[in-house]
Design a protein around this motif. Sequence first.
Motif, mmCIF file in Angstrom:
data_model
loop_
_atom_site.group_PDB
_atom_site.id
_atom_site.type_symbol
_atom_site.label_atom_id
_atom_site.label_comp_id
_atom_site.label_asym_id
_atom_site.label_seq_id
_atom_site.Cartn_x
_atom_site.Cartn_y
_atom_site.Cartn_z
ATOM 1 N N ASP A 88 48.504 49.564 46.291
ATOM 2 C CA ASP A 88 48.009 50.530 45.302
ATOM 3 C C ASP A 88 47.880 49.887 43.927
ATOM 4 O O ASP A 88 46.920 50.139 43.203
ATOM 5 N N ALA A 89 48.834 49.044 43.578
ATOM 6 C CA ALA A 89 48.796 48.366 42.276
ATOM 7 C C ALA A 89 47.630 47.384 42.209
ATOM 8 O O ALA A 89 46.947 47.281 41.174
ATOM 9 N N LEU A 90 47.384 46.641 43.295
ATOM 10 C CA LEU A 90 46.247 45.715 43.317
ATOM 11 C C LEU A 90 44.925 46.464 43.189
ATOM 12 O O LEU A 90 44.035 46.062 42.433
ATOM 13 N N ILE A 91 44.793 47.558 43.935
ATOM 14 C CA ILE A 91 43.562 48.351 43.865
ATOM 15 C C ILE A 91 43.381 48.896 42.459
ATOM 16 O O ILE A 91 42.294 48.801 41.876
ATOM 17 N N ALA A 92 44.442 49.451 41.884
ATOM 18 C CA ALA A 92 44.357 50.012 40.526
ATOM 19 C C ALA A 92 43.968 48.935 39.513
ATOM 20 O O ALA A 92 43.144 49.182 38.613
ATOM 21 N N GLY A 93 44.521 47.735 39.663
ATOM 22 C CA GLY A 93 44.177 46.655 38.740
ATOM 23 C C GLY A 93 42.726 46.234 38.845
ATOM 24 O O GLY A 93 42.056 46.000 37.830
ATOM 25 N N GLN A 94 42.209 46.151 40.069
ATOM 26 C CA GLN A 94 40.813 45.773 40.251
ATOM 27 C C GLN A 94 39.889 46.866 39.704
ATOM 28 O O GLN A 94 38.855 46.576 39.102
ATOM 29 N N ILE A 95 40.274 48.132 39.902
ATOM 30 C CA ILE A 95 39.470 49.238 39.372
ATOM 31 C C ILE A 95 39.468 49.214 37.847
ATOM 32 O O ILE A 95 38.416 49.384 37.212
ATOM 33 N N GLU A 96 40.624 48.988 37.265
ATOM 34 C CA GLU A 96 40.712 48.905 35.803
ATOM 35 C C GLU A 96 39.784 47.808 35.282
ATOM 36 O O GLU A 96 39.032 48.011 34.330
ATOM 37 N N ASP A 100 36.441 48.522 33.060
ATOM 38 C CA ASP A 100 36.491 48.021 31.678
ATOM 39 C C ASP A 100 35.537 46.866 31.410
ATOM 40 O O ASP A 100 35.168 46.629 30.260
ATOM 41 N N HIS A 101 35.154 46.123 32.453
ATOM 42 C CA HIS A 101 34.386 44.894 32.241
ATOM 43 C C HIS A 101 33.188 44.761 33.192
ATOM 44 O O HIS A 101 33.040 43.722 33.846
ATOM 45 N N PRO A 102 32.329 45.762 33.271
ATOM 46 C CA PRO A 102 31.194 45.639 34.193
ATOM 47 C C PRO A 102 30.271 44.468 33.847
ATOM 48 O O PRO A 102 29.681 43.861 34.737
ATOM 49 N N ALA A 103 30.185 44.108 32.573
ATOM 50 C CA ALA A 103 29.331 42.975 32.190
ATOM 51 C C ALA A 103 29.846 41.682 32.813
ATOM 52 O O ALA A 103 29.056 40.851 33.268
ATOM 53 N N LEU A 104 31.158 41.503 32.861
ATOM 54 C CA LEU A 104 31.720 40.292 33.466
ATOM 55 C C LEU A 104 31.420 40.218 34.962
ATOM 56 O O LEU A 104 31.191 39.141 35.501
ATOM 57 N N ILE A 105 31.414 41.372 35.611
ATOM 58 C CA ILE A 105 31.074 41.401 37.036
ATOM 59 C C ILE A 105 29.628 40.945 37.226
ATOM 60 O O ILE A 105 29.331 40.111 38.086
#
Length: 195
Positions: A88-96, A100-105
Amino acid sequence: MRSPTRVPGRRRREILSAAATLFAARGFHGVSTEEIGAAVGISGPALYRHFNGKESLLAEMLLDVSERLRGAAVERVTRASDGAEALDALIAGQIEFALDHPALITVHDRELGNVPEAERRRVRRLQRLYVEEWVTVLSELYPAARPARLRAATHAVFGLLNSTPHSAGELPRAEMAELLHRMARVALHTFVNEP
């Protein structure tokens, strides 16, 4: 040419963030150093005090985000009391990160090939280590699943979560985060358990 100095904290992040936004909007080759400088209130040539060029800036950008993602993942997994909490923590971190950073993606997806080879290998290595954090947690939760299947499932979930440059904006942030989290958990549980 003298070697670039490391840009201190806030200013460095401003330059990298402005460049990410510009690269995402117009592509790496469609943005000049003058435009990056103007976006942060300095001259284009002043960027050469901090980076050897646009390729160096792009490499720093992608290395920085890869290091931060991996470091945050290690920290989240270490703090978790069990595998379910860690996932859950990994998923939450990736979602955050994705919200927050769609441009980096976008920049990573389109521009990694413009990073010099040595730095590109470092980015890929950090990304593999990040994926292995997920695979280790998933192995604990689904011990019968093959590591190759867990790796493939992890990459597929990244694709889902990293869709935010296209999918975010219509829903309030909290609702979007909850939707992505539930979809990731269901996808992993459903498909990792398949034979």
